[in-house]
Structure formats: C-alpha cells, structure tokens
Scaffold this motif. Structure first.
Motif, PDB file in Angstrom:
ATOM      1  N   THR A   1       0.328  -1.177  -0.551  1.00 41.05           N
ATOM      2  CA  THR A   1       0.241  -0.102  -0.248  1.00 41.05           C
ATOM      3  C   THR A   1       0.749   1.380  -0.014  1.00 41.05           C
ATOM      4  O   THR A   1       2.404   1.558   0.221  1.00 41.05           O
ATOM      5  CB  THR A   1      -0.978  -0.146   0.782  1.00 41.05           C
TER       6      THR A   1
ATOM      7  N   TYR B   1       2.460  -4.487 -11.195  1.00 39.57           N
ATOM      8  CA  TYR B   1       2.007  -5.804 -10.585  1.00 39.57           C
ATOM      9  C   TYR B   1       1.823  -4.913  -9.052  1.00 39.57           C
ATOM     10  O   TYR B   1       1.372  -5.455  -8.160  1.00 39.57           O
ATOM     11  CB  TYR B   1       2.561  -6.572 -10.728  1.00 39.57           C
TER      12      TYR B   1
ATOM     13  N   ALA C   1      -0.461  -1.094  -7.382  1.00 35.48           N
ATOM     14  CA  ALA C   1      -0.991  -0.430  -7.538  1.00 35.48           C
ATOM     15  C   ALA C   1      -0.145   0.657  -8.078  1.00 35.48           C
ATOM     16  O   ALA C   1       1.084   1.151  -7.431  1.00 35.48           O
ATOM     17  CB  ALA C   1      -2.148  -0.382  -5.790  1.00 35.48           C
ATOM     18  N   GLU C   2      -1.074   1.129  -8.847  1.00 33.96           N
ATOM     19  CA  GLU C   2      -0.584   2.439  -9.530  1.00 33.96           C
ATOM     20  C   GLU C   2      -0.371   3.920  -8.366  1.00 33.96           C
ATOM     21  O   GLU C   2       0.847   4.308  -8.233  1.00 33.96           O
ATOM     22  CB  GLU C   2      -1.518   3.537 -10.255  1.00 33.96           C
ATOM     23  N   ASP C   3      -0.511   4.319  -7.251  1.00 31.87           N
ATOM     24  CA  ASP C   3      -0.370   4.672  -6.037  1.00 31.87           C
ATOM     25  C   ASP C   3       0.744   4.047  -5.153  1.00 31.87           C
ATOM     26  O   ASP C   3       1.529   4.851  -4.707  1.00 31.87           O
ATOM     27  CB  ASP C   3      -2.085   5.425  -5.190  1.00 31.87           C
TER      28      ASP C   3
END
Length: 265
Positions: free
Chosen positions: A86, A122, A124-126
């Motif tokens: 994250t 692979y 998330a872009e954030d």
C-alpha cells in the motif's frame, strides 16, 4: 560489534522472494538484519494462489517505533526497501528513513523499486507513484529492472544505450539496472555510478525461479557495505546469482542457501 541493516519488504514461507531472498545474502556477509514485512504470504503468487495478508501501515509504524525505542535503528549502517502493498506503507518507510538519516547522514539506502515486470505494473499505481516520489529521493542506490526503469523515467528501454540515457534522468548517485535486454539470448546488469559504468552479460534464462532480483539486490548491498566498489560489487553479486540459478535448474524455487555455501569468490 554487530552491523545492522533494516529491510522492509515482502516475506514468504516458500519460494524465496523479498526479504526471504535478500536477507540470507546479507546475513551470509556478516550483517544483522532487522526485518519488517510488508506482506506475509505462504508462497510467491507465481507458484499458485498464496495464503496470507499485508501488514497494516499502522502496525508497521508500531514496529518501527519499538525498534527506535530499543535504539536498534541507530545501529543500522544501511536500509533496504522492496515490495510494498500500500502507499501508506511507503509513507511509513520514507518517514523512518528520513529519521534514520538525520541520525546517520552516511546511511546507505538501497531502494529496490518493486513495481512490475515484462510490460505491466503488479502493484497499484498509487504504490508505484509513492515509491517514485517518496523513496527514490532518499536513495543512495536503486536496483530497477528494465521495465521499472522505463516506468520511472517514461522512457523506452530496449538496449544498453536506452538504459544509460534513462539512468541519467533520475539524478541518483548509484543505479544498478537489471535484466537489460541485449539480444534474443542475452541480458545485462549495468551499474552506473558517477563516471563509472560497469556491466555483466548473462544468458537469458526465461524459466529462472522467482526472487532473482531480490537476491541480487541483497548481494549487491552486502558487497557495497563491505567496501567493494560498484563494479566489483556487481561482478561478485552476479556470480553468486548465476550460481543460484544454475543450482535451481528444473526446480520451482531459487536455491539461495546452496549458492551462498558453494560460491567461492
């Protein structure tokens, strides 16, 4: 006196990747590694659907604070970061590294920007953006594969020339670019450090087990912290990695421990 390294990355029970691949290389070189997992999994997803879960960023922060209270972080000569689940985890890592560098301006920070491979992210872009915006500015050295270097610089990476051009755009003092395409049967690993450019050429191994990038990053960090110059650290690290790949032929998992025992510098 023990030499300490903080490593923040994934941890798996079977099929070494993340901390499970990098930490043995660091330990074999004589370092005590403080391991904070970003995700705990039974196995790499490439081996089948894993069981496990990511560590909440709040729990990571609690672990960092506990290590700080023990005085353990002040003993660290290096930090290594890898996979993050994250963007909030990246925030915690960046804040921790900033505080550690305030205490030790010579802290060696290796950021392995684990974003993706082949032709896709692979994470998330954030998460990818947080690694680029928050961790890269803190890095002494980064170890992207060719896709990750392409994503970070928005440049096409198709050969050695493209790699050197992209590396020059990042303004990071030391870059180890891995899995650089050379021709249909070879890849290169390139170190760019100031005026120094060094490379190794390897036969492409399309069926190599997962974890080669993490293992190489750990080997390289260990070599650099043990005083080897970038070009010599690269040669030594790739030699041990190739030993591990050869020992793992036909197997699903990278034979890290066997290679560390077998390799003779």
């Amino acid at each position: 006196m023990p030499r300490h390294i903080l490593s923040l990355s994934s941890q798996v029970a079977y099929g070494p990747v993340g901390n499970s691949a990098a930490v043995p290389a660091l330990q074999a070189a004589g370092f005590t590694v403080l391991q904070i997992p970003t995700i705990l999994l039974s196995n790499h997803p490439g081996l089948g659907k894993p069981a496990g879960k990511s560590l909440p960023a709040s729990d990571m922060q609690i672990m960092v604070a506990a290590l700080e209270n023990l005085g353990a972080l002040k003993k660290c000569t290096g930090v290594m970061t890898g996979y993050f689940a994250t963007a909030q985890q990246v925030h915690v890592a960046a804040a921790c590294i900033k505080k550690m560098r305030n205490d030790n301006p010579a802290l060696f920070v290796l950021v392995d920007p684990v974003l993706g491979d082949g032709d896709r992210l692979y994470v998330a872009e954030d998460v990818a953006r947080a690694i680029r915006n928050e961790l890269l500015p803190l890095a002494t050295c980064i170890t992207p594969n060719s896709f990750e270097l392409s994503w970070l610089t928005e440049q096409t990476i198709a050969n050695r020339k493209d790699t050197l051009q992209a590396a020059s755009l990042l303004h990071i003092s030391e870059i180890l670019a891995t899995s650089v395409p050379m021709d249909n049967s070879h890849i290169a690993n390139l170190v760019v450090s100031g005026e120094v450019v060094a490379e190794t050429l390897s036969v492409l191994q399309p069926a190599a087990p997962h974890g080669t990038g993490d293992f190489l990053a750990g080997l390289y960090l260990a070599s650099r912290l043990n005083g080897l110059a970038p070009q010599h650290a690269l040669t030594r690290s790739v030699s041990i990695l190739e030993c591990a790949i050869a020992r793992s032929a036909g197997e699903p998992c990278l034979d890290i421990i066997g290679a560390l025992h077998e390799y003779q510098p």
